[in-house]
Design a protein around this motif. Structure first.
Motif, PDB file in Angstrom:
ATOM      1  N   ARG A 169     -15.888 -34.217 -30.434  1.00  0.00           N
ATOM      2  CA  ARG A 169     -14.979 -34.839 -29.488  1.00  0.00           C
ATOM      3  C   ARG A 169     -13.535 -34.378 -29.709  1.00  0.00           C
ATOM      4  NH1 ARG A 169     -14.034 -39.350 -26.061  1.00  0.00           N
ATOM      5  NH2 ARG A 169     -11.936 -38.907 -25.302  1.00  0.00           N
ATOM      6  N   ALA A 170     -13.063 -34.394 -30.938  1.00  0.00           N
ATOM      7  CA  ALA A 170     -11.694 -33.968 -31.213  1.00  0.00           C
ATOM      8  C   ALA A 170     -11.503 -32.487 -30.903  1.00  0.00           C
ATOM      9  CB  ALA A 170     -11.335 -34.257 -32.667  1.00  0.00           C
ATOM     10  N   TYR A 171     -12.481 -31.678 -31.262  1.00  0.00           N
ATOM     11  CA  TYR A 171     -12.378 -30.230 -31.032  1.00  0.00           C
ATOM     12  C   TYR A 171     -12.382 -29.929 -29.540  1.00  0.00           C
ATOM     13  CZ  TYR A 171     -13.249 -25.234 -31.922  1.00  0.00           C
ATOM     14  OH  TYR A 171     -13.149 -23.871 -31.981  1.00  0.00           O
ATOM     15  N   PHE A 172     -13.276 -30.558 -28.808  1.00  0.00           N
ATOM     16  CA  PHE A 172     -13.358 -30.313 -27.375  1.00  0.00           C
ATOM     17  C   PHE A 172     -12.115 -30.831 -26.648  1.00  0.00           C
ATOM     18  CE2 PHE A 172     -18.332 -30.406 -27.302  1.00  0.00           C
ATOM     19  CZ  PHE A 172     -18.350 -29.304 -28.130  1.00  0.00           C
ATOM     20  N   ASP A 173     -11.586 -31.966 -27.081  1.00  0.00           N
ATOM     21  CA  ASP A 173     -10.391 -32.504 -26.437  1.00  0.00           C
ATOM     22  C   ASP A 173      -9.214 -31.542 -26.550  1.00  0.00           C
ATOM     23  OD1 ASP A 173     -11.495 -34.820 -25.464  1.00  0.00           O
ATOM     24  OD2 ASP A 173     -10.643 -36.143 -26.989  1.00  0.00           O
ATOM     25  N   PHE A 174      -9.123 -30.823 -27.655  1.00  0.00           N
ATOM     26  CA  PHE A 174      -8.062 -29.816 -27.793  1.00  0.00           C
ATOM     27  C   PHE A 174      -8.141 -28.802 -26.664  1.00  0.00           C
ATOM     28  CE2 PHE A 174      -6.980 -25.494 -29.066  1.00  0.00           C
ATOM     29  CZ  PHE A 174      -5.650 -25.636 -29.437  1.00  0.00           C
ATOM     30  N   PHE A 175      -9.341 -28.314 -26.377  1.00  0.00           N
ATOM     31  CA  PHE A 175      -9.492 -27.307 -25.327  1.00  0.00           C
ATOM     32  C   PHE A 175      -9.326 -27.911 -23.942  1.00  0.00           C
ATOM     33  CE2 PHE A 175     -11.515 -25.310 -28.952  1.00  0.00           C
ATOM     34  CZ  PHE A 175     -10.996 -24.034 -28.884  1.00  0.00           C
ATOM     35  N   THR A 176      -9.794 -29.127 -23.753  1.00  0.00           N
ATOM     36  CA  THR A 176      -9.604 -29.792 -22.468  1.00  0.00           C
ATOM     37  C   THR A 176      -8.127 -29.929 -22.157  1.00  0.00           C
ATOM     38  OG1 THR A 176     -11.683 -30.998 -22.643  1.00  0.00           O
ATOM     39  CG2 THR A 176     -10.005 -31.922 -21.180  1.00  0.00           C
ATOM     40  N   ASP A 177      -7.350 -30.378 -23.125  1.00  0.00           N
ATOM     41  CA  ASP A 177      -5.925 -30.562 -22.906  1.00  0.00           C
ATOM     42  C   ASP A 177      -5.201 -29.227 -22.712  1.00  0.00           C
ATOM     43  OD1 ASP A 177      -6.231 -33.292 -23.105  1.00  0.00           O
ATOM     44  OD2 ASP A 177      -5.735 -33.357 -25.238  1.00  0.00           O
ATOM     45  N   ALA A 185      -6.919 -36.023 -15.069  1.00  0.00           N
ATOM     46  CA  ALA A 185      -8.085 -35.955 -14.184  1.00  0.00           C
ATOM     47  C   ALA A 185      -9.387 -35.883 -14.973  1.00  0.00           C
ATOM     48  CB  ALA A 185      -7.973 -34.753 -13.244  1.00  0.00           C
ATOM     49  N   VAL A 186      -9.299 -35.446 -16.220  1.00  0.00           N
ATOM     50  CA  VAL A 186     -10.488 -35.393 -17.082  1.00  0.00           C
ATOM     51  C   VAL A 186     -10.536 -36.718 -17.836  1.00  0.00           C
ATOM     52  CG1 VAL A 186     -11.784 -34.030 -18.752  1.00  0.00           C
ATOM     53  CG2 VAL A 186     -10.078 -32.919 -17.301  1.00  0.00           C
ATOM     54  N   LYS A 187     -11.258 -37.672 -17.272  1.00  0.00           N
ATOM     55  CA  LYS A 187     -11.256 -39.045 -17.750  1.00  0.00           C
ATOM     56  C   LYS A 187     -12.027 -39.188 -19.065  1.00  0.00           C
ATOM     57  CE  LYS A 187      -9.346 -40.463 -13.828  1.00  0.00           C
ATOM     58  NZ  LYS A 187      -7.926 -40.881 -13.774  1.00  0.00           N
ATOM     59  N   GLU A 188     -11.892 -40.366 -19.641  1.00  0.00           N
ATOM     60  CA  GLU A 188     -12.591 -40.685 -20.874  1.00  0.00           C
ATOM     61  C   GLU A 188     -14.093 -40.487 -20.726  1.00  0.00           C
ATOM     62  OE1 GLU A 188     -14.118 -42.009 -24.435  1.00  0.00           O
ATOM     63  OE2 GLU A 188     -12.056 -41.379 -23.962  1.00  0.00           O
ATOM     64  N   GLU A 189     -14.655 -40.901 -19.574  1.00  0.00           N
ATOM     65  CA  GLU A 189     -16.106 -40.772 -19.415  1.00  0.00           C
ATOM     66  C   GLU A 189     -16.548 -39.308 -19.375  1.00  0.00           C
ATOM     67  OE1 GLU A 189     -14.570 -41.976 -15.190  1.00  0.00           O
ATOM     68  OE2 GLU A 189     -14.068 -42.400 -17.290  1.00  0.00           O
ATOM     69  N   HIS A 190     -15.695 -38.431 -18.841  1.00  0.00           N
ATOM     70  CA  HIS A 190     -16.030 -37.008 -18.819  1.00  0.00           C
ATOM     71  C   HIS A 190     -15.979 -36.429 -20.235  1.00  0.00           C
ATOM     72  CE1 HIS A 190     -13.990 -37.547 -14.716  1.00  0.00           C
ATOM     73  NE2 HIS A 190     -15.298 -37.535 -14.508  1.00  0.00           N
ATOM     74  N   ARG A 191     -14.903 -36.730 -20.939  1.00  0.00           N
ATOM     75  CA  ARG A 191     -14.739 -36.202 -22.295  1.00  0.00           C
ATOM     76  C   ARG A 191     -15.878 -36.677 -23.205  1.00  0.00           C
ATOM     77  NH1 ARG A 191      -8.997 -34.847 -23.435  1.00  0.00           N
ATOM     78  NH2 ARG A 191      -7.845 -34.917 -21.466  1.00  0.00           N
ATOM     79  N   ALA A 192     -16.243 -37.947 -23.075  1.00  0.00           N
ATOM     80  CA  ALA A 192     -17.335 -38.481 -23.895  1.00  0.00           C
ATOM     81  C   ALA A 192     -18.662 -37.813 -23.539  1.00  0.00           C
ATOM     82  CB  ALA A 192     -17.429 -39.993 -23.706  1.00  0.00           C
TER      83      ALA A 192
END
Length: 292
Positions: A169-177, A185-192
């Protein structure tokens, strides 16, 4: 656009092909022309959930989890994009898809290109979104960009799994951001959902294997081949790049019928960031493929 009786029946399904089980979000009537949606790294089929009902008003829509990711299970024989394209087209065909437009983002875009290049007789068109094609300019320039450091890291054997497992989750959030033009637009439910899709060790490895296969992809794609299948190169402009940075080399590599289009204000998550513009661009291209 009037909605059909099939517009609101999005469901999760599993499809078998080549000894694999592929999870998919499915909507619409198999009698209609098909749109196949492919995610990239580190996404899942949930990337497309907000746009499927609208696309299904006139199309049979299948959004796949790529092999071994999320609801998909089983290890594909190779992570080369031409092999994955063959598997995913085959699964769509078994589900009744015909006259299909294969649409992919990021790694999914590499697979969509492979679908047009190597399996063009089986599809009506391909949409390649927010990606560079291995072996085709500006491939070497992208690899040399220090902001794209993860291509080299992910291609290493074993080490990415060792360091990322348990920290998806932390690693992917870095790339999402980093990659999203509109982070909110990339909500919590998408990231999870994206993190869950790579929880299993085999799923995490499958995602990194896409990068490990890119050297072979580049060698394969560097051989020019006439591509008759219509291709739309679709790109958000949040990173400052334009389709014009890619189209000349794609034409030189053999794409005879290719055009580019920009999704204003979007980064790599167009179905979430600019869903209406994404739907319009994809539906217009699909219609042109049907009538052309």
């Amino acid at each position: 656009m009037p909605r059909t009786a099939f517009a609101f029946n999005m469901r999760t399904d599993t499809l078998a092909c080549e000894g694999l089980t592929l999870g998919a979000l499915v909507a619409g009537s198999p009698a209609a022309p098909a749109i196949v949606l492919l995610h990239g790294w580190p996404h899942s089929k949930e990337l497309y959930a907000p746009v499927i009902d609208s696309l299904a008003t006139e199309h049979f829509v299948l959004a796949f989890d790529l092999p071994a990711i999320g609801d998909s299970s089983g290890t594909p024989p190779s992570a080369e994009k031409t092999v994955l394209a063959d598997i995913l087209i085959g699964a769509a065909e078994r589900a009744g898809a015909h006259f299909m437009v294969v649409t992919g983002l990021d790694v999914g875009g590499m697979i969509a290109y492979a679908a047009a290049r190597d399996h063009g007789e089986r599809i009506a068109g391909a949409v390649v979104m927010n990606t560079v094609i291995p072996g085709i300019d500006p491939w070497d320039k992208v690899l040399a960009d220090p902001r794209i450091w993860h291509f080299a890291f992910h291609a290493l054997p074993h080490l990415p799994e060792l360091l990322v497992a348990g920290h998806q989750r932390a690693y992917f959030d870095f790339f999402t951001d980093f990659l999203a033009g509109k982070k909110d637009a990339v909500k919590e439910e998408h990231r999870a959902a994206f993190a869950r899709a790579y929880e299993r060790p085999e799923a995490l490895t499958a995602g990194f294997d896409w990068y490990r296969a890119m050297q072979a992809d580049a060698k394969h794609n560097s051989r020019p081949k006439a591509i008759e299948t219509p291709v739309l190169f679709l790109r958000g402009d949040a990173d400052g790049r334009s389709p014009n940075d890619y189209l000349p080399a794609l034409k030189a590599a053999g794409a005879k019928d290719i055009k580019g289009e920009v999704l204003r204000g979007s980064g790599e998550f167009a179905p979430l960031e600019v869903p209406e513009a994404f739907i319009q661009a994809l539906a217009s291209f699909a219609k042109a493929c049907q009538t052309g």
